[in-house]
Design an enzyme around this catalytic site. Structure first.
Site, PDB file in Angstrom:
ATOM      1  N   ASN A 151       0.787  -1.243   0.000  1.00 62.95           N
ATOM      2  CA  ASN A 151       0.000   0.000   0.000  1.00 62.95           C
ATOM      3  C   ASN A 151       0.815   1.287   0.000  1.00 62.95           C
ATOM      4  O   ASN A 151       0.310   2.316  -0.434  1.00 62.95           O
ATOM      5  CB  ASN A 151      -1.033  -0.016   1.139  1.00 62.95           C
ATOM      6  N   GLU A 247       4.847  -4.293  12.088  1.00 66.16           N
ATOM      7  CA  GLU A 247       3.934  -3.144  11.924  1.00 66.16           C
ATOM      8  C   GLU A 247       2.705  -3.700  11.220  1.00 66.16           C
ATOM      9  O   GLU A 247       2.769  -4.035  10.034  1.00 66.16           O
ATOM     10  CB  GLU A 247       4.586  -2.061  11.049  1.00 66.16           C
ATOM     11  N   LEU A 248       1.587  -3.799  11.933  1.00 66.38           N
ATOM     12  CA  LEU A 248       0.440  -4.536  11.388  1.00 66.38           C
ATOM     13  C   LEU A 248      -0.781  -3.621  11.174  1.00 66.38           C
ATOM     14  O   LEU A 248      -0.643  -2.421  11.074  1.00 66.38           O
ATOM     15  CB  LEU A 248       0.126  -5.718  12.321  1.00 66.38           C
ATOM     16  N   CYS A 281      -2.867   1.775   6.600  1.00 64.24           N
ATOM     17  CA  CYS A 281      -2.995   1.057   7.874  1.00 64.24           C
ATOM     18  C   CYS A 281      -3.717   1.881   8.932  1.00 64.24           C
ATOM     19  O   CYS A 281      -4.341   1.330   9.834  1.00 64.24           O
ATOM     20  CB  CYS A 281      -1.626   0.610   8.366  1.00 64.24           C
TER      21      CYS A 281
HETATM   22  P1  NAP Z   1       0.308  -9.020   3.576  1.00 61.43           P
HETATM   23  O1  NAP Z   1      -0.580  -9.815   2.718  1.00 61.43           O
HETATM   24  O2  NAP Z   1       0.490  -9.421   4.983  1.00 61.43           O
HETATM   25  O3  NAP Z   1       1.728  -8.989   2.838  1.00 61.43           O
HETATM   26  C1  NAP Z   1       2.814  -8.248   3.347  1.00 61.43           C
HETATM   27  C2  NAP Z   1       4.101  -8.873   2.865  1.00 61.43           C
HETATM   28  O4  NAP Z   1       4.248 -10.156   3.481  1.00 61.43           O
HETATM   29  C3  NAP Z   1       4.151  -9.110   1.356  1.00 61.43           C
HETATM   30  O5  NAP Z   1       5.447  -8.854   0.893  1.00 61.43           O
HETATM   31  C4  NAP Z   1       3.812 -10.590   1.258  1.00 61.43           C
HETATM   32  O6  NAP Z   1       4.264 -11.194   0.079  1.00 61.43           O
HETATM   33  C5  NAP Z   1       4.560 -11.117   2.468  1.00 61.43           C
HETATM   34  N1  NAP Z   1       4.171 -12.458   2.880  1.00 61.43           N
HETATM   35  C6  NAP Z   1       3.031 -13.132   2.615  1.00 61.43           C
HETATM   36  N2  NAP Z   1       3.081 -14.363   3.174  1.00 61.43           N
HETATM   37  C7  NAP Z   1       4.271 -14.465   3.802  1.00 61.43           C
HETATM   38  C8  NAP Z   1       4.902 -15.483   4.566  1.00 61.43           C
HETATM   39  N3  NAP Z   1       4.319 -16.643   4.799  1.00 61.43           N
HETATM   40  N4  NAP Z   1       6.138 -15.238   5.072  1.00 61.43           N
HETATM   41  C9  NAP Z   1       6.734 -14.059   4.883  1.00 61.43           C
HETATM   42  N5  NAP Z   1       6.190 -13.057   4.138  1.00 61.43           N
HETATM   43  C10 NAP Z   1       4.967 -13.257   3.625  1.00 61.43           C
HETATM   44  O7  NAP Z   1      -0.140  -7.480   3.601  1.00 61.43           O
HETATM   45  P2  NAP Z   1      -0.560  -6.543   2.390  1.00 61.43           P
HETATM   46  O8  NAP Z   1      -1.891  -6.989   1.899  1.00 61.43           O
HETATM   47  O9  NAP Z   1       0.553  -6.385   1.415  1.00 61.43           O
HETATM   48  O10 NAP Z   1      -0.696  -5.150   3.161  1.00 61.43           O
HETATM   49  C11 NAP Z   1      -1.815  -4.810   3.874  1.00 61.43           C
HETATM   50  C12 NAP Z   1      -1.622  -4.977   5.365  1.00 61.43           C
HETATM   51  O11 NAP Z   1      -0.484  -4.268   5.793  1.00 61.43           O
HETATM   52  C13 NAP Z   1      -2.777  -4.379   6.151  1.00 61.43           C
HETATM   53  O12 NAP Z   1      -3.105  -5.244   7.208  1.00 61.43           O
HETATM   54  C14 NAP Z   1      -2.210  -3.081   6.670  1.00 61.43           C
HETATM   55  O13 NAP Z   1      -2.824  -2.554   7.810  1.00 61.43           O
HETATM   56  C15 NAP Z   1      -0.802  -3.474   6.937  1.00 61.43           C
HETATM   57  N6  NAP Z   1       0.037  -2.273   7.009  1.00 61.43           N
HETATM   58  C16 NAP Z   1       0.529  -1.881   8.232  1.00 61.43           C
HETATM   59  C17 NAP Z   1       1.297  -0.722   8.318  1.00 61.43           C
HETATM   60  C18 NAP Z   1       1.879  -0.265   9.622  1.00 61.43           C
HETATM   61  O14 NAP Z   1       2.832   0.502   9.592  1.00 61.43           O
HETATM   62  N7  NAP Z   1       1.377  -0.687  10.765  1.00 61.43           N
HETATM   63  C19 NAP Z   1       1.560   0.015   7.176  1.00 61.43           C
HETATM   64  C20 NAP Z   1       1.030  -0.417   5.972  1.00 61.43           C
HETATM   65  C21 NAP Z   1       0.283  -1.573   5.896  1.00 61.43           C
HETATM   66  P3  NAP Z   1       3.262 -11.460  -1.150  1.00 61.43           P
HETATM   67  O15 NAP Z   1       2.815 -10.121  -1.607  1.00 61.43           O
HETATM   68  O16 NAP Z   1       4.128 -12.171  -2.103  1.00 61.43           O
HETATM   69  O17 NAP Z   1       2.134 -12.298  -0.613  1.00 61.43           O
END
Ligand code: NAP
Length: 473
Positions: A151, A247-248, A281
């Site tokens: 994002n 950071e979730l 997020c």
């Molecule tokens: P996501 O699906 O959790 O993916 C994040 C990263 O993790 C991607 O690079 C993904 O790779 C990787 N990943 C997936 N499965 C994995 C595994 N088993 N082991 C290690 N890495 C793995 O999240 P997203 O959909 O990209 O982003 C949205 C989420 O991020 C939301 O929940 C949002 O709130 C959170 N977020 C939090 C913050 C903060 O600072 N707190 C900031 C921004 C976003 P792939 O893409 O290849 O699956």
């Protein structure tokens, strides 16, 4: 166009390639190398080898490298913004803002590189410490695996790469599969700086293959992850004794107290709820408005929301474009329909036009409806009535998340209540919970995470504290 891996300062072909499609046009925009486990291991080995060079660089040299990156990114701002919009469907105006923030994040990193210092300890304050002084040093931790979400594909990468370089660490970056182009562009820029070869490596590919290989690698000393709670928990389980920064997600809440001037906050609320299609997020997801002003607020909020322009992310006039995937579009629509069945009132939106979800406001939403208690990550916001700030604080705390919360109020006592009782990482007084600048400590409690980013704070996470005790005898 084929895009390769960046390992040890060289571009390396993948064993397989995967088509990358624009979330908006659904057209193929690139073919992305999928790193094998062997290539991930090679990237970690390169980072491990480069660490001996990185840790010998002076603060001045590390800061200079980051300044070089700032200059390169500044010279390529337009291109960088277009890449973000193309691969993530973020409307161009928000991509331009992201690039500006990314430049600032790297500037903060260049500055912080010069400020990493310890403290002097009066060891002789203890009975057995006579004739001794002590001091602390922050040493780089080693190889850091950075796993990032879709994002904010440039700025959230900067929140990991910036402090890692500032502190003298080396990095292996795995960006989200939907947004590798921003990370590839970063690699192209870093290749033009004085960063030692191997200090930054980029391995694209799936979370399951590349992510797992990084998280379980014994030479990786820290995993810094931004993404969903589900993946974050999985990483923590697999990482063993490595340091893990998470950071979730969240379902950020805002309180609007009585006597607040509604006209002055409407634009902020619209922007906070709907920028980047709500895929932020700290996107504003739950609004609690005092019963004395809720009618006026809802009417004006709807009026302004209905003016948002839907369309192509590369058009500078677009406010709202496609969600990151068709799956997320249908999930969001299902959650909206479910909430209505459960008693919520649809104030506006709730329909899909040309594959774009209209910004949606739901009123009178139950706490257990998914649009309220889970992370919507879509252009959906709930507006509920409260009779006191205390009641709103309870509602906001009734959540598995706790990243940031906001309150608009003219009442000092209510602001104090919010500071004291909101269970979140950051309380924003008289602004939306979506407020963030890149040097402030940022992170959550509960399922929103276990660390703080913001360059100075990320550097603390990315360094080991070494104690020196000096015996004068
Ligand atoms: P996501 O699906 O959790 O993916 C994040 C990263 O993790 C991607 O690079 C993904 O790779 C990787 N990943 C997936 N499965 C994995 C595994 N088993 N082991 C290690 N890495 C793995 O999240 P997203 O959909 O990209 O982003 C949205 C989420 O991020 C939301 O929940 C949002 O709130 C959170 N977020 C939090 C913050 C903060 O600072 N707190 C900031 C921004 C976003 P792939 O893409 O290849 O699956």
């Amino acid at each position: 166009m084929r895009k390769n891996l960046y390992i040890n300062g060289h571009w390396e072909e993948g064993e397989n390639y995967s088509e990358l499609k624009s979330p908006y046009s659904r057209e193929v925009i690139a073919e992305i190398a999928q790193a094998s486990t062997v290539q991930v291991n090679k990237a970690v080995d390169s980072a491990q080898e480069a660490f001996s060079k990185m840790k010998r660089l002076s603060s001045f040299e590390r800061s200079t490298i980051l300044d070089q990156l700032v200059n390169l990114l500044t010279a390529n701002k337009d291109k960088a913004a277009e890449i973000i919009s193309l691969e993530s469907a973020k409307p161009l105006k928000f991509s331009i803002a992201e690039v500006d923030r990314t430049i600032e994040t790297y500037k903060f990193a260049a500055e912080e590189a010069k400020r990493i210092s310890g403290e002097v300890l009066p060891i002789d304050a203890a009975k057995n410490g006579v004739n001794k002084i002590g001091f602390t040093i922050h040493e780089p931790i080693g190889v850091i695996a950075a796993i990032t979400p879709f994002n904010f594909p440039m700025n959230l990468v900067a929140h990991k790469v910036g402090p890692a370089i500032a502190a003298g660490n080396t990095i292996v970056l795995k960006p989200a599969s939907q947004t590798p182009l921003s990370a590839i562009f970063l690699a192209e820029l870093l290749a033009q700086t004085d960063l030692p070869k191997g200090a930054f490596n980029l391995v694209t590919g799936s979370g399951r293959v590349v992510g797992d290989a990084l998280v379980e690698h014994e030479k990786v000393k820290m995993v810094t992850f931004t993404g969903s709670p589900e993946v974050g928990k999985n990483i923590k389980t697999k990482a063993g004794l490595k340091r893990v920064s998470l950071e979730l997600g969240s379902n950020a809440g805002l309180i609007i107290d009585k006597e607040v001037d509604i006209d002055s906050i409407i634009d902020k609320c619209v922007n906070a709820a709907f920028s980047n299609q709500g895929q932020v997020c700290i996107s504003l997801q739950r609004i609690y408005v005092h019963e004395q002003i809720i009618e006026e607020f809802t009417r004006k909020f709807k009026e302004r929301t209905d003016q948002l322009v839907l369309g192509d992310p590369l058009d500078i006039n677009t406010d709202i474009s496609a969600l990151i995937s068709e799956g997320d579009l249908s999930r969001a629509k299902t959650w909206i329909d479910e909430a209505i069945t459960e008693g919520a009132v649809l104030t506006t939106g709730g329909v899909i036009e040309n594959q774009v979800l209209r910004p949606t406001i739901l009123s009178n939403v139950g706490n257990t409806s998914k649009v309220s208690c889970q992370e919507a990550f879509a252009p959906v916001v709930t507006v509920n009535k409260i009779s006191s700030v205390d009641e709103a604080i309870q509602q906001i705390n009734d959540s598995i998340f706790g990243l940031q919360a906001g309150i608009f109020t003219n009442n000092i006592a209510n602001a104090s209540q919010a500071i004291k009782h909101l269970e979140v990482g950051g309380v924003i007084i008289n602004d939306v919970p979506t407020f963030r600048v890149d040097h402030m400590p940022y992170g959550g409690v509960k399922e929103s995470g276990n660390c703080r980013e913001g360059i100075k704070y990320a550097i603390e996470e990315m360094t080991e504290l070494k104690l020196v005790v000096w015996n004068h005898n």
